[in-house]
Design an enzyme around this catalytic site. Structure first.
Site, PDB file in Angstrom:
ATOM      1  CG  ASP A   1      19.467 -14.661  77.209  1.00  0.00           C
ATOM      2  OD1 ASP A   1      18.314 -14.930  76.796  1.00  0.00           O
ATOM      3  OD2 ASP A   1      20.368 -14.690  76.651  1.00  0.00           O
ATOM      4  CG  LEU A   2      18.132 -21.290  77.526  1.00  0.00           C
ATOM      5  CD1 LEU A   2      19.055 -22.066  78.437  1.00  0.00           C
ATOM      6  CD2 LEU A   2      17.048 -21.912  76.720  1.00  0.00           C
ATOM      7  CG  ASP A   3      19.204 -19.670  73.437  1.00  0.00           C
ATOM      8  OD1 ASP A   3      19.459 -20.929  73.966  1.00  0.00           O
ATOM      9  OD2 ASP A   3      18.588 -19.298  72.616  1.00  0.00           O
TER      10      ASP A   3
ATOM     11  CE  LYS B   1      26.888 -14.728  70.614  1.00  0.00           C
ATOM     12  NZ  LYS B   1      27.892 -13.935  71.435  1.00  0.00           N
ATOM     13  N   GLY B   2      19.964 -13.526  70.542  1.00  0.00           N
ATOM     14  CA  GLY B   2      18.969 -12.543  70.814  1.00  0.00           C
ATOM     15  C   GLY B   2      17.735 -11.831  69.898  1.00  0.00           C
TER      16      GLY B   2
ATOM     17  NE  ARG C   1      11.464 -20.671  65.247  1.00  0.00           N
ATOM     18  CZ  ARG C   1      10.967 -21.663  66.008  1.00  0.00           C
ATOM     19  NH1 ARG C   1      10.654 -21.768  65.362  1.00  0.00           N
ATOM     20  NH2 ARG C   1      11.128 -21.753  67.193  1.00  0.00           N
TER      21      ARG C   1
ATOM     22  CB  SER D   1      14.712 -17.662  76.638  1.00  0.00           C
ATOM     23  OG  SER D   1      15.014 -18.052  75.197  1.00  0.00           O
TER      24      SER D   1
ATOM     25  CB  SER E   1      14.528 -19.910  72.643  1.00  0.00           C
ATOM     26  OG  SER E   1      14.198 -21.415  72.334  1.00  0.00           O
TER      27      SER E   1
ATOM     28  CG  ASN F   1      13.292 -24.367  70.453  1.00  0.00           C
ATOM     29  OD1 ASN F   1      12.054 -25.142  69.983  1.00  0.00           O
ATOM     30  ND2 ASN F   1      13.797 -24.435  69.142  1.00  0.00           N
TER      31      ASN F   1
ATOM     32  CE  LYS G   1      15.491 -11.941  75.987  1.00  0.00           C
ATOM     33  NZ  LYS G   1      16.045 -12.599  76.270  1.00  0.00           N
TER      34      LYS G   1
ATOM     35  CD  GLU H   1      19.630 -10.937  77.020  1.00  0.00           C
ATOM     36  OE1 GLU H   1      20.817 -10.845  76.081  1.00  0.00           O
ATOM     37  OE2 GLU H   1      18.385 -11.486  77.279  1.00  0.00           O
ATOM     38  CG  ASP H   2      24.106 -13.633  75.465  1.00  0.00           C
ATOM     39  OD1 ASP H   2      22.684 -13.896  76.127  1.00  0.00           O
ATOM     40  OD2 ASP H   2      24.890 -14.686  74.096  1.00  0.00           O
TER      41      ASP H   2
HETATM   42  C1  BG6 Z   1      17.447 -16.733  70.967  1.00  0.00           C
HETATM   43  C2  BG6 Z   1      18.758 -16.867  70.248  1.00  0.00           C
HETATM   44  O1  BG6 Z   1      17.627 -16.744  72.448  1.00  0.00           O
HETATM   45  O2  BG6 Z   1      16.330 -17.327  70.364  1.00  0.00           O
HETATM   46  C3  BG6 Z   1      18.936 -16.592  68.810  1.00  0.00           C
HETATM   47  O3  BG6 Z   1      20.198 -15.560  71.115  1.00  0.00           O
HETATM   48  C4  BG6 Z   1      17.291 -17.061  68.665  1.00  0.00           C
HETATM   49  O4  BG6 Z   1      20.142 -16.615  68.308  1.00  0.00           O
HETATM   50  C5  BG6 Z   1      15.766 -17.335  69.221  1.00  0.00           C
HETATM   51  O5  BG6 Z   1      18.041 -17.147  67.680  1.00  0.00           O
HETATM   52  C6  BG6 Z   1      15.146 -17.843  68.932  1.00  0.00           C
HETATM   53  O6  BG6 Z   1      14.641 -19.163  69.203  1.00  0.00           O
HETATM   54  P1  BG6 Z   1      13.895 -20.544  68.751  1.00  0.00           P
HETATM   55  O7  BG6 Z   1      14.621 -21.688  69.775  1.00  0.00           O
HETATM   56  O8  BG6 Z   1      13.044 -19.752  69.301  1.00  0.00           O
HETATM   57  O9  BG6 Z   1      13.942 -20.572  67.112  1.00  0.00           O
HETATM   58 MG    MG Z   2      21.228 -15.126  74.726  1.00  0.00          MG
END
Ligand code: BG6
Ligand code: MG
Length: 230
Positions: free
Chosen positions: A14-16, A50-51, A54, A119, A121, A123, A150, A174-175
């Site tokens: 996982d990233l974040d 977390k996880g 958006r 991830s 995300s 981004n 997830k 993963e966190d």
């Molecule tokens: C996850 C984060 O990795 O990505 C979440 O833990 C975040 O907090 C999610 O909302 C979505 O991210 P993004 O960058 O697509 O808005």
């Molecule tokens: Mg995470």
């Protein structure tokens, strides 16, 4: 006695919250939006996001208030939050890698294993670029590539498939609780990063990636397990 086969085929990170701590940046951006909407949103609320994707995060925040919004309004809010978040991501540098992250990625590759990112995300590629670690992964799977967030296993299964690895030969790291659930649902060995009480569903929990030793994950007769080889 464990029948010792070579190390697993792949490590899927996982990233974040595992490789870098973007939670604070997400928090700043969500808090600004919540403030505009007159919604009280604090760090404890942020922990619950977390996880989550958006849009799922936005729904959780709006549920803290009383007003109803149209889908068009919600998408505009998510866009606004994301523009703010991206401005913060622009300032990230390799100094924002969490302790042990770079060594963990290098060790996974040195062990001859596939290395992928899974991830939630959209981004992720940009964040990897800012951190200077885009080349550390054989494959990057993020929310742009999948339909189900997830705790659905899709993102981990897609990463395993891209690496040509069987899920049972993969270790996911993963966190977030939702992330650990996704790894387990994918049939992989789940390493939780953080608090063992929170990540009780993980096969193993480590405090951070400084404690991540790829060679300690060995195949038993049926599934991967962790062996303290120190
Ligand atoms: C996850 C984060 O990795 O990505 C979440 O833990 C975040 O907090 C999610 O909302 C979505 O991210 P993004 O960058 O697509 O808005
Ligand atoms: Mg995470």
């Amino acid at each position: 006695m464990i029948q010792q086969h070579p190390a697993p085929s792949a490590f899927i990170f996982d990233l974040d919250g595992v490789i870098t701590d973007t939670a604070e940046l997400h928090y700043v951006a969500w808090r600004a939006l919540a403030l505009d909407l007159g919604i009280v949103f604090d760090e404890a609320d942020n922990e619950q996001l977390k996880g989550l994707s958006r849009m799922d995060s936005l729904e959780r925040i709006l549920a803290l208030g009383t007003k109803q919004f149209s889908e068009v309004d919600k998408h505009a809010m998510a866009e606004r939050k994301n523009a703010h978040y991206l401005a913060l991501v622009e300032k990230m540098t390799p100094a924002d890698l969490l302790p042990g992250a770079l060594d963990a990625l290098g060790a996974a590759r040195a062990a001859g294993c596939g290395v992928a990112l899974a991830s939630a995300s959209k981004n992720a590629a940009l964040v990897l670029e800012r951190l200077g670690i885009s080349q550390a992964f054989d494959h990057v799977v993020d929310s742009n590539h999948i339909r189900n967030s997830k705790p659905h296993p899709e993102v981990f299964l897609a990463a395993a498939k891209a690496l040509g690895a069987a899920p049972q030969d993969c270790v996911g790291i993963e966190d977030a609780v939702a992330g650990v659930q996704a790894i387990r649902a994918a049939g992989m060995f789940a390493v939780g990063v953080g608090d063992a009480r929170v990540l009780a569903q993980a096969d193993q929990v480590i405090a951070d990636l400084r404690h991540f030793i790829p060679s300690n994950y060995l195949r038993g007769q049926h599934r991967l397990r962790w062996v303290n080889g120190a």
